[in-house]
Design a protein around this motif. Structure first.
Motif, PDB file in Angstrom:
ATOM      1  N   ASP A 171       0.832  -1.223   0.000  1.00 20.53           N
ATOM      2  CA  ASP A 171       0.000   0.000   0.000  1.00 20.53           C
ATOM      3  C   ASP A 171       0.864   1.269   0.000  1.00 20.53           C
ATOM      4  O   ASP A 171       0.529   2.253  -0.668  1.00 20.53           O
ATOM      5  CB  ASP A 171      -1.008   0.001   1.166  1.00 20.53           C
ATOM      6  N   GLN A 175       1.249   4.218  -3.081  1.00 16.25           N
ATOM      7  CA  GLN A 175       1.099   5.676  -2.889  1.00 16.25           C
ATOM      8  C   GLN A 175       2.328   6.448  -3.365  1.00 16.25           C
ATOM      9  O   GLN A 175       2.230   7.556  -3.855  1.00 16.25           O
ATOM     10  CB  GLN A 175       0.923   5.996  -1.410  1.00 16.25           C
ATOM     11  N   ASP A 218      -7.003  -9.300  -2.721  1.00  8.51           N
ATOM     12  CA  ASP A 218      -7.170  -7.884  -2.336  1.00  8.51           C
ATOM     13  C   ASP A 218      -5.954  -7.045  -2.729  1.00  8.51           C
ATOM     14  O   ASP A 218      -6.079  -5.853  -2.993  1.00  8.51           O
ATOM     15  CB  ASP A 218      -7.532  -7.734  -0.852  1.00  8.51           C
ATOM     16  N   GLU A 221      -6.636  -6.087  -6.278  1.00 13.63           N
ATOM     17  CA  GLU A 221      -7.682  -5.041  -6.321  1.00 13.63           C
ATOM     18  C   GLU A 221      -7.135  -3.672  -5.928  1.00 13.63           C
ATOM     19  O   GLU A 221      -7.438  -2.667  -6.555  1.00 13.63           O
ATOM     20  CB  GLU A 221      -8.829  -5.413  -5.383  1.00 13.63           C
ATOM     21  N   LEU A 222      -6.304  -3.689  -4.884  1.00  7.28           N
ATOM     22  CA  LEU A 222      -5.696  -2.433  -4.418  1.00  7.28           C
ATOM     23  C   LEU A 222      -4.849  -1.794  -5.531  1.00  7.28           C
ATOM     24  O   LEU A 222      -4.893  -0.582  -5.763  1.00  7.28           O
ATOM     25  CB  LEU A 222      -4.803  -2.766  -3.218  1.00  7.28           C
ATOM     26  N   ILE A 224      -5.164  -2.297  -8.753  1.00  7.19           N
ATOM     27  CA  ILE A 224      -6.043  -1.826  -9.843  1.00  7.19           C
ATOM     28  C   ILE A 224      -6.661  -0.471  -9.468  1.00  7.19           C
ATOM     29  O   ILE A 224      -6.721   0.453 -10.276  1.00  7.19           O
ATOM     30  CB  ILE A 224      -7.120  -2.890 -10.181  1.00  7.19           C
ATOM     31  N   GLU A 225      -7.069  -0.360  -8.201  1.00  5.26           N
ATOM     32  CA  GLU A 225      -7.615   0.934  -7.732  1.00  5.26           C
ATOM     33  C   GLU A 225      -6.579   2.047  -7.864  1.00  5.26           C
ATOM     34  O   GLU A 225      -6.900   3.207  -8.085  1.00  5.26           O
ATOM     35  CB  GLU A 225      -8.024   0.850  -6.257  1.00  5.26           C
ATOM     36  N   ALA A 226      -5.296   1.659  -7.722  1.00  6.78           N
ATOM     37  CA  ALA A 226      -4.212   2.660  -7.831  1.00  6.78           C
ATOM     38  C   ALA A 226      -3.814   2.896  -9.287  1.00  6.78           C
ATOM     39  O   ALA A 226      -2.837   3.597  -9.556  1.00  6.78           O
ATOM     40  CB  ALA A 226      -3.006   2.200  -7.016  1.00  6.78           C
ATOM     41  N   GLY A 227      -4.529   2.271 -10.219  1.00  9.67           N
ATOM     42  CA  GLY A 227      -4.295   2.558 -11.634  1.00  9.67           C
ATOM     43  C   GLY A 227      -3.584   1.464 -12.409  1.00  9.67           C
ATOM     44  O   GLY A 227      -3.229   1.656 -13.576  1.00  9.67           O
TER      45      GLY A 227
END
Ligand code: SAM
Length: 259
Positions: A171, A175, A218, A221-222, A224-227
């Motif tokens: 994570d 970022q 997960d 998914e994380l 993918i959410e970050a692009g």
């Protein structure tokens, strides 16, 4: 097995030259006295002697020829000669977010992907990494990783050292460490072939590579959410260190054809 200090090479026609990263001031000097680790590397490992040639690199893209003019028990002296044009750096920056695992897999990623042209390495402690580096051992581990990169960069005639960050969880890496087009290498589900990904020359690519046990759902998914775009390297499941190398090679093969 990784050999961080293997930078001897053959410069055509039987001329043997050694490559070595030095400081900017050392590269610009007319004469250079090296002690400590550079001395040991040149004299004890590469066995240079008076008359041996070396190619000095200062990690800014510059390279200069040098000749060994004296060797003592703790110092080697080089005379610096002309600057050399080297065009070995890739036109695309490739960052590898690599899940660290057991054994020397991460070392192999550092060595082989530096040779192939990667520019940054971010060691990931992911859900299934199966490795726990105690905080007090992190500085030594990072220093060792950087030595491996340096040896591989010298060996492959890179003129800039790829960066190695400290280890971090996914994570935080998502970022802070993603640059440009972001691809997550994944073995299941709907994915794009890596060869179909469009990346512009001069741009940046970030590749995320899972550990031997693969990514957890997960984590993907994380990302993918970050692009991230999930990508496949084909129907065969590769070892994590093989996957990183194949992916870097594919990306640079598409974008870095100059010769
Ligand atoms: N059983 C694991 C799984 O289901 O993902 C295998 C993991 S594989 C040994 C280690 C990592 O290498 C994967 O998480 C992925 O990032 C990458 N990888 C290996 N083969 C791949 C392929 N054919 N396509 C995309 N990624 C691959």
């Amino acid at each position: 097995m990784v050999h961080p200090a293997s930078s001897g090479w053959s410069l055509g026609a039987g001329v043997r030259t050694t490559r070595l990263f030095v400081t900017i001031a050392e590269l610009e000097a007319d004469r250079l006295d090296l002690r400590g680790s550079n001395y040991r590397h040149l004299v004890k490992v590469l066995r240079v002697e008076v008359g041996s040639k070396a190619l000095l690199l200062d990690n800014t893209g510059r390279a200069r020829e040098a000749t060994v003019v004296a060797v003592s028990s703790n110092e080697v002296t080089l005379e610096n000669n002309g600057y050399v044009e080297l065009d070995t750096e890739p036109k695309v920056d490739v960052t590898i977010l690599q899940s660290i695992g057991r054994g020397d897999r991460f070392d192999e990623v550092l060595q082989h992907c530096t040779e192939a042209g990667a520019t940054r390495f971010v060691p990931l402690v992911s859900r299934r990494s199966m490795v726990d580096i105690p905080p007090e051992r992190v500085p030594d581990r990072v220093e060792r990783w950087r030595k491996i990169v340096r040896g591989a960069a010298e060996q492959s005639m890179r003129t800039r050292l790829p960066e190695v960050t400290g280890p971090m969880p996914l994570d935080i890496a998502l970022q802070q460490e993603v640059r440009g087009e972001f691809l997550i290498l994944h073995t299941v589900g709907s994915r794009k072939a890596i060869g179909d990904v469009e990346v512009t020359n001069g741009g940046s690519v970030t590749l995320a590579v899972g550990p031997e046990g693969g990514w957890s759902g997960d984590e993907v998914e994380l990302a993918i959410e970050a692009g991230a775009t999930p990508v496949t390297l084909g129907p065969r499941v590769l070892r994590t260190e093989t996957a990183a190398l194949v992916a870097v090679t594919q990306i640079l093969f598409q974008l870095d054809r100059r010769r």
